[in-house]
Every structure is written in C-alpha cells, then in structure tokens.
Design an enzyme around this catalytic site. Sequence first.
Site, PDB file in Angstrom:
ATOM      1  CG  HIS A 506      -2.391 -20.687 -10.943  1.00  0.00           C
ATOM      2  ND1 HIS A 506      -1.177 -20.335 -10.412  1.00  0.00           N
ATOM      3  CD2 HIS A 506      -2.990 -19.529 -11.307  1.00  0.00           C
ATOM      4  CE1 HIS A 506      -1.045 -19.010 -10.448  1.00  0.00           C
ATOM      5  NE2 HIS A 506      -2.132 -18.499 -10.977  1.00  0.00           N
ATOM      6  CB  CYS A 522      -4.852 -16.475 -10.377  1.00  0.00           C
ATOM      7  SG  CYS A 522      -5.253 -16.521 -12.142  1.00  0.00           S
TER       8      CYS A 522
END
Length: 561
Positions: A506, A522
């Site tokens: 992301h 992440c």
Amino acid sequence: MPTLHRTRARATPAASRPAFALLALAALFPGCGERGSAPDSPVEVQGGAGAKDTAQGLSPSGAPSPSSPAPAEDEPPAGQPASAPLVTLGGVANVPPPPLEGSPRLASIAMLTRVYARPSAGAKRVGFLRAGAVVEMDPEPAGTDGCPGGFRKIKPFGYVCLGADATLDLDHEIVRAATRRPDITHKLPYMYGTVTRGGPAYARIPTEDDLARHEPSLKKHLDRWAKDEESGATYGLDVWLKWSQHPAPPALDALAQRVTDPDIPWFLRDGRRAPNLSGLIKTDDAVKIDEISRRNGMAFLESFLHEGRRYNVTTDLRVVPADRFRPIRGSDFHGVEIGKDIDFPFALVRRPGGKRWRTEGKRLVDDGELEWRSAVPLTGKQQFFGGKLHYETKDGAWIDDRHAGRVDPAKKMPAWGKNGEKWLDVSLTKQILVAYEGTKPVYATLISSGEAGLGDHETTTATKRGIFRIHTKYISITMDSDAVGEEFELRDVPYVQYFEDGYALHGAYWHDKFGRPKSHGCINLAPEDARRLFFWTEPAVPPGWHGAARSLTGTVVFVHP
C-alpha cells in the site's frame, strides 16, 4: 506526523467502536500483520508454500500450477472486454467518461457497497463501490435472495443489493454530497492530513456558540497554530487548495479578515448538517459528533473558509477544522520503468549520505555525493574495497552496497513467470520490488517492509515471507491498531493490495523512508508507486469501483530475503 511503532497492528475490538465504525470496519481488513482472514476476503487462506497452496491454484512447491483451475461459481466471469489500464506504469491516467446520462444506473450510499458474484447475499464479494459512485446497470431485477430491495446486475460484472447501501435515486443527498471521486490522476486520491492537535469533528459548520462550547481553548490553540512553522498556519495551504476553483489568501490573513468562501459545499450552507454517511449524527440538533486524536491520519473531499477559519470535509462527510491537521503532500519519489528509463544492470540508491568514489591506485577517493533514491546504470563489475562491496557505474565511478542495492533480473525464472503471468519480486534485504510481465522485468522501485527486518513475523513487525496472490484491493481503506500505548488510525490508506491475511502492499502518506524497513509488516510504497502498481496488478478494479476481490487470478507476490 504519526510514527508507526513496533507493535503489531491489530483490528479494533468491535465492542469499542461506535455504530458507524462497526458498519464500516466490518468490511475492512485489519492493519498490517494482523492474522486471520478478513471479513470480505474471497478465500480463507491465500498463498504461502505448503499443502494449502494446491487449493489456491499453487503447486505444493509454491509455484502456480501449470494449468490454472477453472473459476469457481463465485468468480467473476472470464473474458471481460480488454481495455487500457486506468493508470500505466509510466503514471499516465486514462480516465474513462462517466456513465451516459439517461442510461440505467444505480449509486452507492455507503462507505463500502459490496458487489456480489451472484444475486445472493451469500455469494462471494467480487468488488466494492464507495458512496457517490454511479455505475451502469441492467434495469431488470435479478432476484431478492437475502436482499429485500432486490439485486441489480452492474457493469462490467457483479450484482449490487438495493437498500441501505445502494439506491436508484441519483438525487439522494449522499450521492450528491459525495460526487468528488478519488483522483487517480494524482499520487494521492484525496487531500490528506495528519492530526497535530486533537479536537472535535462536527455535523455542520459550528457557530460562535458552538465553538465556545466545544473548543473552549480555541484562542490558545490558534495562537500556537499561528506560530508553528512546521505544521501551522504558514505550512501547506496548497494541499487544501487541491480542488479549489479560486485563489485563497494566506491563512492568517483569512482569519484576520474573517473571509468566507463563495463555494461552501451545498450541503453545509445556511446551517445545514451533512448527510449522515458517518452514522455518527444521532439527533436532529447534533453538532459535535466525534473526536479526532493526535494519532489520526485522514483524507478529505472538500476544504473551505468560513468566517476566516478553514474547515475540511472527510470522506465520510464529517466537518473538521483544518488547523488541527498538518497538510500532507506525500513523497515525490517513484520507481523506474525497466527498458524505458533504464536497463540492467543498475542500482537504486536506498539510503541518503552515499558517495561516489574514484580509484587512485588501490584506494578510493571521494568523487561527490550520490543522489538519494536515484537509479544508477552499472557496468556489471563489482569489487570489495575495505571489506565492503562496491559496484562500478557506467561513468567509471564506484558506489557501495550499504547505500545502493543492485537490481538484476531473476536468476532462475519461476513457473508463473514462464507461464506469462504478471508477478512482483520483493527483496527484503535490498528493500527493492521488481515487477515482471512473464519473464520480462518492467518496473523497479524501493519499498519499506517490516521494521523487524528478517525477524519472525509471528512475534515481530517483520514482513511475512512466501509466495502469495493479491486477492483484494481498495483504492483506499482504513488501517488501525489498538495495542496499549501504540494506538493509531490511518484512514483512507491509498492503493491497498492485500496478499495474505492483514499483509498488504500500500501507499504510505505518513513517511518518506522508502528504501529502509519502516512498517508494521506491510510493504509500504511511495504513493506514486502504489498508484502505478495498483492499476497494473490483478484483480483489476473496474472504472468507478472502489475495490475488487478475486481469489484465483490475482498477481503473484514473491517475498523473500
């Protein structure tokens, strides 16, 4: 701006959430590293080498099976018309025209409106719309299984349930108030800010009496804001003017002159309250409806002046004072197209402070600064100087491996590459991602993976290693954590691509440390890289949609040391 700490991100307990958040978060994935499948995940487990892989179209070795399984009943139909990507790897946006006026259409009136594979509430979700989205549909009803209002088939595929989340009334107040769509032509889809001074969120523009009641220390707050050179009145006004149709005076001049913009959003004029998209407006006389904290990052649809003070409208239509936020521009960094911008071999400079070196006899002499995050063409030669690995550049200099990561094509092409699939090769040691179309590398950039490096992803913030498939994507979605002492909430994190449990690629608007481990687990990308890769990978997000989910045909993500 918020710092993401070492504690693993966890989904917020439902019991602690207000009703609006339960509705919204029920469809959201947890923060980075949170284990367990998400409510809207199309499958229970994705990727990772081992016995479970066979069920996902992967062989026990972790490579996709030579012949992919036939799509399940709940998969989107194959053979959708090919079209140009909404955003190319070069960053060019191809924004399609809106649905034709007069064509049969429906609109989303919820933060997430589910798109089902079949006209049944029990079917898998294949995508999502967001409030204000208007999409073409088949005018004929398609059944009522679990949906009293009836399903409608939409383009290019899928079914939407009419009722609390979608409507045929294109003049619905939420549809009209949320006409501002995510801006896919820009590195960030909305205007963004991080909270520097906590305060109230309102249902409408507050009056003087409202301010006295809900912000009793407003004068002291504004005095501090006026003097704050890093995130105060003189910083970042251009961010709030992203969609403005007219110039604005400096913030302090506007405050002194009590300037009011002529184009205040229609739904806030004359004391009106915003449509209740947030679910927080409980009574007809509600004014303050929420509290924003210093650990919030937020996105905005509108920004305007009222009696000298600037207010922003959040994506769920809350009204917040802009002076409580630091405007966020987001990193300007992005990667390179291989074969267009640069060719192999090359290096990406992942840390600042690097030097270029020239050889004089057997020693190195300083030849100037190495540009941070530049792409440097190499000859392919490498050598140790002083016990440290160096690469030779095409102009005869040397750069060291501590500051720059060499990028080479895959030494052994995996089965999915030989089969012609798109895939992402992520090196945690080098902090580099390379995108492939089959055997052809097409894009390379720097990442920020989990802070804990190559540690145990079960007990630290390390990124999970393995072979996965992207299964669910959102143009933006909320990530948060409620670990004691580590609370944060980042709303509308841009261009999110989930590949395993709570792990995702992301965009990160809250830091600019790409090239070094930084995240909760992440894979953080610079906003522009996140935008480009989001529209390059599968499953594709159709025009006008806010997200897509598909269990079997998502792009492979290979995460390794």
